[in-house]
Design a protein around this motif. Structure first.
Motif, short mmCIF file in Angstrom:
data_model
loop_
_atom_site.label_atom_id
_atom_site.label_comp_id
_atom_site.label_asym_id
_atom_site.label_seq_id
_atom_site.Cartn_x
_atom_site.Cartn_y
_atom_site.Cartn_z
N ALA A 81 -8.41 -8.90 7.13
CA ALA A 81 -9.70 -9.48 7.53
C ALA A 81 -10.43 -8.62 8.55
N ARG A 82 -11.75 -8.57 8.39
CA ARG A 82 -12.63 -7.95 9.39
C ARG A 82 -13.66 -9.00 9.77
N ILE A 83 -13.66 -9.38 11.04
CA ILE A 83 -14.58 -10.39 11.52
C ILE A 83 -15.71 -9.69 12.25
N ILE A 84 -16.93 -9.95 11.82
CA ILE A 84 -18.09 -9.35 12.49
C ILE A 84 -18.89 -10.47 13.14
N GLY A 85 -19.46 -10.19 14.31
CA GLY A 85 -20.16 -11.25 15.01
C GLY A 85 -21.18 -10.75 16.00
N THR A 86 -21.99 -11.69 16.46
CA THR A 86 -23.03 -11.42 17.46
C THR A 86 -22.99 -12.52 18.51
N ILE A 87 -23.09 -12.10 19.76
CA ILE A 87 -23.10 -13.03 20.87
C ILE A 87 -24.40 -12.87 21.64
N THR A 88 -25.07 -13.99 21.88
CA THR A 88 -26.20 -14.03 22.79
C THR A 88 -25.81 -14.88 23.99
N LYS A 89 -26.74 -15.04 24.93
CA LYS A 89 -26.44 -15.87 26.09
C LYS A 89 -26.24 -17.33 25.69
N GLU A 90 -26.80 -17.71 24.54
CA GLU A 90 -26.72 -19.11 24.11
C GLU A 90 -25.52 -19.41 23.22
N ASN A 91 -25.15 -18.48 22.30
CA ASN A 91 -24.10 -18.82 21.34
C ASN A 91 -23.37 -17.59 20.82
N TYR A 112 -3.61 -14.75 0.27
CA TYR A 112 -3.25 -15.81 -0.68
C TYR A 112 -4.04 -15.66 -1.97
N ILE A 113 -5.33 -15.40 -1.86
CA ILE A 113 -6.16 -15.21 -3.06
C ILE A 113 -5.68 -14.01 -3.86
N LYS A 114 -5.35 -12.93 -3.18
CA LYS A 114 -4.84 -11.73 -3.86
C LYS A 114 -3.56 -12.05 -4.63
N SER A 115 -2.72 -12.94 -4.09
CA SER A 115 -1.46 -13.28 -4.72
C SER A 115 -1.62 -14.31 -5.84
N GLU A 116 -2.39 -15.37 -5.58
CA GLU A 116 -2.49 -16.49 -6.51
C GLU A 116 -3.61 -16.33 -7.54
N PHE A 117 -4.61 -15.52 -7.24
CA PHE A 117 -5.72 -15.29 -8.16
C PHE A 117 -5.89 -13.78 -8.37
N PRO A 118 -4.93 -13.14 -9.00
CA PRO A 118 -4.96 -11.67 -9.11
C PRO A 118 -6.20 -11.12 -9.82
N GLU A 119 -6.87 -11.97 -10.61
CA GLU A 119 -8.07 -11.50 -11.31
C GLU A 119 -9.30 -11.49 -10.41
N ILE A 120 -9.18 -12.09 -9.20
CA ILE A 120 -10.31 -12.15 -8.28
C ILE A 120 -10.11 -11.12 -7.17
N ALA A 121 -11.06 -10.24 -7.01
CA ALA A 121 -10.94 -9.17 -6.01
C ALA A 121 -11.34 -9.69 -4.63
N ILE A 122 -10.51 -9.40 -3.63
CA ILE A 122 -10.92 -9.68 -2.25
C ILE A 122 -11.81 -8.54 -1.77
N GLU A 123 -12.73 -8.85 -0.89
CA GLU A 123 -13.75 -7.89 -0.47
C GLU A 123 -13.59 -7.49 0.99
N ASP A 124 -14.32 -6.44 1.36
CA ASP A 124 -14.35 -5.95 2.74
C ASP A 124 -12.96 -5.56 3.22
N ILE A 125 -12.32 -4.65 2.47
CA ILE A 125 -10.97 -4.20 2.83
C ILE A 125 -10.88 -2.67 2.94
N VAL A 126 -12.02 -2.04 3.20
CA VAL A 126 -12.03 -0.58 3.35
C VAL A 126 -11.17 -0.13 4.51
N HIS A 127 -11.00 -1.02 5.50
CA HIS A 127 -10.23 -0.66 6.70
C HIS A 127 -8.72 -0.61 6.44
N LEU A 128 -8.25 -1.12 5.31
CA LEU A 128 -6.82 -1.11 5.01
C LEU A 128 -6.37 0.28 4.59
N LYS A 129 -5.24 0.72 5.12
CA LYS A 129 -4.72 2.06 4.82
C LYS A 129 -3.38 1.95 4.10
N PRO A 130 -3.11 2.83 3.13
CA PRO A 130 -1.82 2.79 2.44
C PRO A 130 -0.69 3.27 3.34
#
Length: 437
Positions: A86-96, A169-187
């Motif tokens: 997982a890669r979590i991206i976010g933005t913080i302001t003074k309010e939230n 879990y999705i990669k294991s149980e739903f092998p036909e469905i590709a998980i996204e945003d995994i460029v950061h993973l290294k072999p």
């Protein structure tokens, strides 16, 4: 600040072991935390988050792992947090604070996955799933009116851990469905994977042979220890991801939670799964591994009392087996205790590092194959006593300013045999005193 003990292991390892974070926090972590707390109280929100993120950055050999990236202006702070897949991206302001993690493409989701996603929303506390025009995402939104480091820690931990788990879990149980945003993973290096593959098969052969030596009657309990020991050992030393991890954790969960099955039936399930593992070829095995950055440990921190009780009860079981002359199970039991604790509990960094040292001593061939110094010579049944005592000192010494009653115990260990050593090691773990005076 006991919640911060989820991070710091005070060990320098060349490989990942177990599911925790194998890295150190900044030496200024406590100062960063305190300044963050003061900044939140003063409503200096962006600087408060700046110091909070600095307090949970982790380091290997004093070099930042960049598990968190962030940039700050006068108006906002943008950040990325890495947690396995997982890669979590976010933005913080003074309010939230707003954060999200991409899981998979909306167009890829079938009915079963959509149902799973809806069910997951009922299980989460701070976060929830939604979809935009392109992706299914996990989302977090909190306001900063009464924020503190503790209040932001747990929501960020939830989005990171669950995004990572659900993608696997999705990669294991739903092998036909590709998980996204995994460029950061290294072999992983193929030579490392080959070592792990060969050792897994060696261990399977060993436990098969061990089970064949058990008495023909009343051996269900002993079989359970041997079979679970292999799964805990694989999880901690080999650290598979995706399908192998999902199936292994499911088997362990079913073993300890299903009260309708007999121990014999549970053992049969474990044996069948282990036989399946033995049939996986190397090419399939390789697809279950990657190298990634981690920020949060997945297990809840256990109290010292819980650890003490488990060790006490486990040593009592060993004494029972000794008294009834079931000697063939004793070495496995001594190894099982450490791996069970590492698998099931969030441990104080000292306890975790000490248990890792014990696992190194108990598995010298595996660690030697990965390039570590041998702490126990199996052929001659001899210990690298000076190195072991030094490692224990190095683990405990940095914490003695904070925990005045925490003492190194290398000179109190019994080096006459591996079983006696393990027994004395557990007794010393029970005596560790983390009281702050």
């Amino acid at each position: 600040m006991s919640w911060l003990n989820f991070f710091d292991t005070k060990t320098q390892l060349k490989h990942q072991f177990g599911r925790g974070v194998n890295a150190n926090l900044s030496k200024d972590e406590e100062d960063f935390f305190n300044i963050s707390y003061e900044a939140f109280e003063a409503k200096d929100i962006l600087n408060a988050y700046d110091y909070f993120f600095k307090s949970i950055l982790n380091y290997s050999n004093e070099i930042s792992n960049k598990n968190i990236l962030f940039t700050k202006t006068d108006e906002k702070l943008n950040f990325e947090i890495f947690q396995g897949s997982a890669r979590i991206i976010g933005t913080i302001t003074k309010e939230n604070l707003y954060a999200e993690a991409i899981i998979t493409k909306k167009s890829s989701a079938n009915v079963a996955l959509k149902r799973l996603i809806l069910e997951r929303n009922y299980e989460l506390t701070y976060t929830y799933y939604f979809s935009d025009d392109e992706y299914i995402k996990l989302k977090l939104s909190i306001d900063n009116i009464t924020m503190s480091p503790q209040k932001v820690f747990f929501p960020l931990r939830e989005i990171a851990l669950n995004a990572d788990f659900d993608k696997e879990y999705i990669k294991s149980e739903f092998p036909e469905i590709a998980i996204e945003d995994i460029v950061h993973l290294k072999p992983l290096d193929e030579s490392e994977l080959r070592i792990k593959y060969d050792f897994l098969h060696k261990w399977i052969d060993e436990i098969t042979a061990k089970i064949s030596t058990l008495p023909s009657n009343d051996n269900a309990g002993m079989q359970s220890f041997i079979l679970l020991y292999l799964i805990f050992k694989m999880d901690y030393l080999i650290v598979p991801k995706f399908s192998i991890f999902q199936k292994s954790s499911k088997k362990v969960q079913e073993y300890f939670s299903d009260e309708n099955l007999t121990v014999e039936a549970k053992n049969e399930e474990l044996r069948n799964y282990i036989n399946e593992l033995g049939k996986i070829d190397f090419e399939e095995f390789k697809t279950n591994f990657y190298d990634a950055k981690y920020t949060f440990n997945p297990t809840e921190k256990a109290s010292n009392e819980e650890i003490d009780i488990f060790i006490t009860e486990s040593l009592a079981k060993i004494r029972w087996y000794k008294n009834n002359r079931y000697h063939q199970i004793i070495p496995t039991m001594y190894k099982y205790i450490a791996l069970y604790l590492l698998y099931n509990y969030g441990l104080h960094p000292v306890t975790k590092a000490l248990l890792h040292t014990l696992v190194e001593i108990q598995n010298p061939d595996f660690f030697k194959a990965l390039g570590y110094n041998t702490l126990y010579d199996v052929d001659n049944a001899t210990f690298a006593k000076r190195a072991i005592v030094s490692k224990i000192d190095d683990i405990i010494s940095p914490y003695q300013n904070r925990f005045k009653l925490l003492k190194p115990f290398g000179d109190k260990l019994n080096f006459t045999s591996l079983n006696e050593f393990s027994n004395s090691f557990y007794l010393q773990l029970k005596n560790l005193n983390y009281e702050e005076i």
